[in-house]
Scaffold this active site. Structure first.
Site, PDB file in Angstrom:
ATOM      1  N   TYR A  77       0.728  -1.417  -0.113  1.00  0.00           N
ATOM      2  CA  TYR A  77       0.223   0.103   0.198  1.00  0.00           C
ATOM      3  C   TYR A  77       1.208   1.396  -0.403  1.00  0.00           C
ATOM      4  CZ  TYR A  77      -4.133  -3.410   1.406  1.00  0.00           C
ATOM      5  OH  TYR A  77      -4.498  -4.318   2.104  1.00  0.00           O
ATOM      6  N   HIS A 118       0.917 -11.533   1.810  1.00  0.00           N
ATOM      7  CA  HIS A 118      -0.104 -10.734   1.175  1.00  0.00           C
ATOM      8  C   HIS A 118      -1.057 -11.824   0.221  1.00  0.00           C
ATOM      9  CE1 HIS A 118      -1.109  -6.287  -0.022  1.00  0.00           C
ATOM     10  NE2 HIS A 118      -2.364  -6.579   0.107  1.00  0.00           N
TER      11      HIS A 118
END
Length: 274
Positions: free
Chosen positions: A46, A104
């Site tokens: 992110y 992730h």
């Protein structure tokens, strides 16, 4: 930690920071913490871990009261690369340890061996850089292989897309049988639930919004939810969904909204369970 409902040691409602760059992330975290939320979800991918740290600092809430999740991005799955990447994340987050560290994604196109990067996740836990470890976007088969590598009881959660329009029952039930709770990302289907007549109708019975019903439904199922918003009033409203208790009839009505609307399905994804 707060007295909020917890699942496997994780506060059941958190604040997600995907697609929240810079000040949007720091402000969102600040507003979430001011609303009483104590679970913040970020990720290396992110590119906002440092902004999350700014929001936490601005809140004045003690680090020990906040549950921080971050995730290792697949680019850092190479041999010996996971641990240094986590140290970098900790520096950005201004903390010595995260409460939960996830992988992730499964390595896209199997660029890296699962045994290698899952094994490295275990090393991070042993090094004390994370209190708990888990995975994200892992399928049944990948969960089984990961358990074989890490041992039973080591995977704290599997974070996957889950919302009323795509309830992801195959992996949710599979993980439940293994004692691994699901963390639902995009729990509001990226805003698609807004205005849904069934959710709005149920909401009227609870003096709640349709979005709050969508979140309350997932929580009633025992899922952890990490809704995201860049608006203060929405962040506060989402957090208030914790107080909504649905009837069994309302849960059945909401279950019927499932239409397999998968929002995340790129060529980097594994072959999803059906």
């Amino acid at each position: 930690m707060s007295t909020e409902p917890v699942v496997a040691g994780i506060p059941q409602m958190g604040y997600g920071t995907w697609n929240r760059p810079g000040d949007e992330a720091s402000n969102g975290v600040l507003w979430a913490l001011e609303a009483g939320c104590r679970h913040i979800d970020t990720a290396q991918g992110y590119d906002n871990e440092q902004d999350v740290a700014r929001g936490i600092k601005a809140s004045g809430v003690a680090r020990g009261e906040i549950f921080i999740t971050t995730k290792v991005k697949p680019e850092n799955y190479g041999s010996g690369a996971v641990l240094p990447s986590v140290r970098e994340s900790l520096d950005k987050l201004q903390t010595d340890q995260v409460d939960l560290l996830l992988l992730h994604w499964p390595s896209p196109h199997d660029r890296y061996l699962l045994e290698s990067y899952v094994g490295q996740l275990g090393e991070v836990l042993q090094a004390g850089l994370a209190k708990r470890i888990g995975v994200s976007n892992f399928t049944k088969g990948l969960i089984d292989r990961s358990i074989a590598i890490l041992g039973e009881g080591t995977i704290t959660t599997n974070q996957v897309e889950c919302h009323v329009y795509m309830q992801n029952r195959p992996i949710v039930s599979y993980c439940a049988n293994l004692g691994i709770p699901i963390t639902a990302y995009s729990p509001l289907a990226r805003g698609a639930v807004v205005g849904d007549p069934v959710l709005e109708s149920i909401g009227k019975a609870h003096d709640a919004t349709g979005e709050q019903i969508a979140l309350a439904f997932l929580m009633a199922k025992g899922l952890i939810v990490i809704p995201s918003s860049g608006k203060k009033d929405r962040i506060v409203s989402n957090f208030q969904a914790r107080h909504v208790v649905l009837t069994s009839e309302q849960i059945v009505l909401t279950e019927a909204l499932d239409k397999g609307l998968r929002l995340v399905n790129g060529d980097w994804c594994p072959v999803w369970d059906v």
